[in-house]
Motif scaffolding. Structure first.
Motif, PDB file in Angstrom:
ATOM      1  N   UNK A 147       0.825  -1.423  -0.053  1.00  0.00           N
ATOM      2  CA  UNK A 147      -0.311  -0.108   0.230  1.00  0.00           C
ATOM      3  C   UNK A 147       0.746   1.420   0.351  1.00  0.00           C
ATOM      4  N   UNK A 148      -0.010   2.996  -0.262  1.00  0.00           N
ATOM      5  CA  UNK A 148       1.276   4.003  -0.530  1.00  0.00           C
ATOM      6  C   UNK A 148      -0.135   4.737   0.115  1.00  0.00           C
ATOM      7  N   UNK A 149       0.131   5.590  -0.007  1.00  0.00           N
ATOM      8  CA  UNK A 149      -0.852   6.964   0.736  1.00  0.00           C
ATOM      9  C   UNK A 149      -1.264   6.993  -0.593  1.00  0.00           C
ATOM     10  N   UNK A 150      -2.508   7.261  -0.505  1.00  0.00           N
ATOM     11  CA  UNK A 150      -3.924   7.044  -1.652  1.00  0.00           C
ATOM     12  C   UNK A 150      -5.005   7.220  -1.498  1.00  0.00           C
ATOM     13  N   UNK A 151      -5.836   7.379  -1.926  1.00  0.00           N
ATOM     14  CA  UNK A 151      -7.351   7.148  -2.037  1.00  0.00           C
ATOM     15  C   UNK A 151      -7.394   5.803  -1.476  1.00  0.00           C
ATOM     16  N   UNK A 152      -7.558   4.665  -3.023  1.00  0.00           N
ATOM     17  CA  UNK A 152      -7.145   3.072  -2.627  1.00  0.00           C
ATOM     18  C   UNK A 152      -7.418   2.873  -1.549  1.00  0.00           C
ATOM     19  N   UNK A 153      -6.034   3.725  -0.658  1.00  0.00           N
ATOM     20  CA  UNK A 153      -5.490   2.961   0.706  1.00  0.00           C
ATOM     21  C   UNK A 153      -6.628   3.743   2.067  1.00  0.00           C
ATOM     22  N   UNK A 154      -6.631   4.480   1.528  1.00  0.00           N
ATOM     23  CA  UNK A 154      -7.907   5.575   2.629  1.00  0.00           C
ATOM     24  C   UNK A 154      -9.354   4.634   2.574  1.00  0.00           C
ATOM     25  N   UNK A 155      -9.953   4.610   1.322  1.00  0.00           N
ATOM     26  CA  UNK A 155     -11.284   3.956   1.050  1.00  0.00           C
ATOM     27  C   UNK A 155     -10.822   2.155   2.041  1.00  0.00           C
ATOM     28  N   UNK A 156      -9.783   1.829   2.194  1.00  0.00           N
ATOM     29  CA  UNK A 156      -8.892   0.356   2.127  1.00  0.00           C
ATOM     30  C   UNK A 156      -9.516   0.852   3.952  1.00  0.00           C
ATOM     31  N   UNK A 157      -9.305   1.821   4.468  1.00  0.00           N
ATOM     32  CA  UNK A 157      -8.526   1.982   5.860  1.00  0.00           C
ATOM     33  C   UNK A 157     -10.371   2.072   6.689  1.00  0.00           C
ATOM     34  N   UNK A 158     -11.072   3.141   5.867  1.00  0.00           N
ATOM     35  CA  UNK A 158     -12.614   3.592   6.016  1.00  0.00           C
ATOM     36  C   UNK A 158     -13.131   2.267   5.714  1.00  0.00           C
ATOM     37  N   UNK A 159     -13.156   1.364   5.119  1.00  0.00           N
ATOM     38  CA  UNK A 159     -13.746  -0.473   5.746  1.00  0.00           C
ATOM     39  C   UNK A 159     -13.270  -0.815   6.482  1.00  0.00           C
ATOM     40  N   UNK A 160     -11.809  -0.744   6.894  1.00  0.00           N
ATOM     41  CA  UNK A 160     -11.178  -1.812   8.499  1.00  0.00           C
ATOM     42  C   UNK A 160     -12.160  -0.620   9.365  1.00  0.00           C
ATOM     43  N   UNK A 161     -12.461   0.630   9.490  1.00  0.00           N
ATOM     44  CA  UNK A 161     -12.564   1.255  10.198  1.00  0.00           C
ATOM     45  C   UNK A 161     -14.471   1.367  10.761  1.00  0.00           C
ATOM     46  N   UNK A 162     -14.833   0.503   9.828  1.00  0.00           N
ATOM     47  CA  UNK A 162     -16.674   0.002  10.341  1.00  0.00           C
ATOM     48  C   UNK A 162     -16.359  -1.529  10.677  1.00  0.00           C
ATOM     49  N   UNK A 163     -15.261  -1.885  10.459  1.00  0.00           N
ATOM     50  CA  UNK A 163     -16.106  -3.136  11.094  1.00  0.00           C
ATOM     51  C   UNK A 163     -15.780  -3.614  12.903  1.00  0.00           C
ATOM     52  N   UNK A 164     -14.611  -2.544  12.663  1.00  0.00           N
ATOM     53  CA  UNK A 164     -13.857  -2.645  13.868  1.00  0.00           C
ATOM     54  C   UNK A 164     -14.933  -2.383  14.636  1.00  0.00           C
ATOM     55  N   UNK A 165     -15.225  -3.533  16.617  1.00  0.00           N
ATOM     56  CA  UNK A 165     -16.198  -3.309  17.182  1.00  0.00           C
ATOM     57  C   UNK A 165     -15.624  -1.757  18.539  1.00  0.00           C
ATOM     58  N   UNK A 166     -15.071  -0.735  17.762  1.00  0.00           N
ATOM     59  CA  UNK A 166     -15.027   0.462  18.723  1.00  0.00           C
ATOM     60  C   UNK A 166     -16.628   1.989  18.601  1.00  0.00           C
ATOM     61  N   UNK A 167     -16.668   2.167  19.572  1.00  0.00           N
ATOM     62  CA  UNK A 167     -18.349   3.153  19.857  1.00  0.00           C
ATOM     63  C   UNK A 167     -17.781   4.515  19.214  1.00  0.00           C
ATOM     64  N   UNK A 168     -16.791   4.999  19.074  1.00  0.00           N
ATOM     65  CA  UNK A 168     -15.875   6.427  19.073  1.00  0.00           C
ATOM     66  C   UNK A 168     -15.003   6.436  17.289  1.00  0.00           C
ATOM     67  N   UNK A 169     -15.242   8.036  16.330  1.00  0.00           N
ATOM     68  CA  UNK A 169     -14.722   6.945  15.042  1.00  0.00           C
ATOM     69  C   UNK A 169     -13.079   7.826  15.356  1.00  0.00           C
ATOM     70  N   UNK A 170     -12.162   6.617  14.776  1.00  0.00           N
ATOM     71  CA  UNK A 170     -11.097   6.853  14.618  1.00  0.00           C
ATOM     72  C   UNK A 170     -10.296   7.341  14.133  1.00  0.00           C
ATOM     73  N   UNK A 171     -11.165   7.094  12.652  1.00  0.00           N
ATOM     74  CA  UNK A 171     -10.527   8.345  11.423  1.00  0.00           C
ATOM     75  C   UNK A 171      -9.016   8.140  11.245  1.00  0.00           C
ATOM     76  N   UNK A 172      -9.366   6.515  11.222  1.00  0.00           N
ATOM     77  CA  UNK A 172      -7.689   6.264  10.439  1.00  0.00           C
ATOM     78  C   UNK A 172      -7.487   6.881   8.772  1.00  0.00           C
ATOM     79  N   UNK A 173      -8.511   7.273   8.391  1.00  0.00           N
ATOM     80  CA  UNK A 173      -8.263   7.943   6.478  1.00  0.00           C
ATOM     81  C   UNK A 173      -8.080   9.157   7.118  1.00  0.00           C
ATOM     82  N   UNK A 174      -7.550  10.093   8.132  1.00  0.00           N
ATOM     83  CA  UNK A 174      -7.553  11.272   8.150  1.00  0.00           C
ATOM     84  C   UNK A 174      -5.721  11.109   7.388  1.00  0.00           C
TER      85      UNK A 174
END
Length: 226
Positions: A147-174
């Motif tokens: 992976x490199x820093x890209x929109x595709x990687x940010x989209x991937x991080x967004x999907x990963x975050x959606x699957x995590x059992x955390x109550x607050x947003x981590x904004x991994x895609x920032x």
């Protein structure tokens, strides 16, 4: 094609969910099992995937690429494709066995059966395939790069975050989080997933319910410290 940890196995695991008529696919894993003394054979793994007894197939002439039993089973069951994981383990053999395996694959993708073949392996598999002009023409290579820093990687991080059992947003895609993740994991798929899994565990343990930079640092320094 890609190095270990680049996500090949993850892609294979999703084929059943994303490919229409995946029941018509044969799945073969040529990776050697250290607990088994003998090496896997391509013909044997084909028989296993078709749930056929291999003993009877060993008596078939070595000059016969695809024994009748295998060929009939492929046609009767409507098999249209074959997925081979760790393809390099089927190709990097003695010259005689390599030629035999190449002949089997050519027979399966040729006019007699017309199967589609999806091979997953390392760079060694690519080199082996490119050494055969016919295979070089037939196959399209799709490299799995880090992976490199890209929109595709940010989209991937967004999907990963959606699957995590955390109550607050981590904004991994920032921008800040994306750069930190790339720096720590070097863009490797397996390291990225493991990093985020451990960081999420730290977030839960700390009761903050989101991944921050400190969680990433702890996960990188001590993956099992939570």
């Amino acid at each position: 094609m890609g190095p270990g940890g680049s996500g090949k196995s993850a892609i294979i695991s999703q084929i059943h969910h994303r490919v229409v008529n995946s029941k018509g696919l044969l799945f073969i894993d040529m990776a050697e099992d250290p607990q088994i003394a003998t090496k896997k054979s391509l013909r044997g793994e084909l028989a296993k995937a078709l749930q056929l007894p291999f003993d009877s197939l060993t008596r078939a002439s070595p000059k016969v690429d695809v024994p009748n039993e295998l060929g009939e089973a492929i046609k009767l069951r409507g098999i249209w494709g074959i997925v081979i994981d760790e393809l390099q383990d089927a190709l990097l053999r003695s010259k005689q066995e390599q030629r035999a395996n190449m002949s089997i694959l050519k027979k399966l993708v040729g006019p007699a059966y017309g199967l589609k073949m999806f091979g997953f392996g390392t760079v060694a598999a690519r080199l082996a395939l490119s050494s055969n002009d016919e295979f070089k023409r037939r196959f399209f290579e799709f490299p799995l790069e880090n992976w490199k820093e890209s929109e595709e990687f940010r989209s991937f991080l967004f999907e990963i975050e959606e699957l995590m059992p955390l109550k607050l947003p981590s904004k991994l895609y920032s921008e800040e989080m994306t750069k930190a993740i790339i720096t720590i994991s070097a863009g490797r798929m397996d390291k990225t997933v493991e990093l985020l899994r451990c960081a999420a565990s730290y977030a839960i343990r700390r009761k903050i319910e989101c991944i921050d930079i400190q969680c990433l640092k702890w996960a990188a320094k001590s993956p099992w410290g939570y």
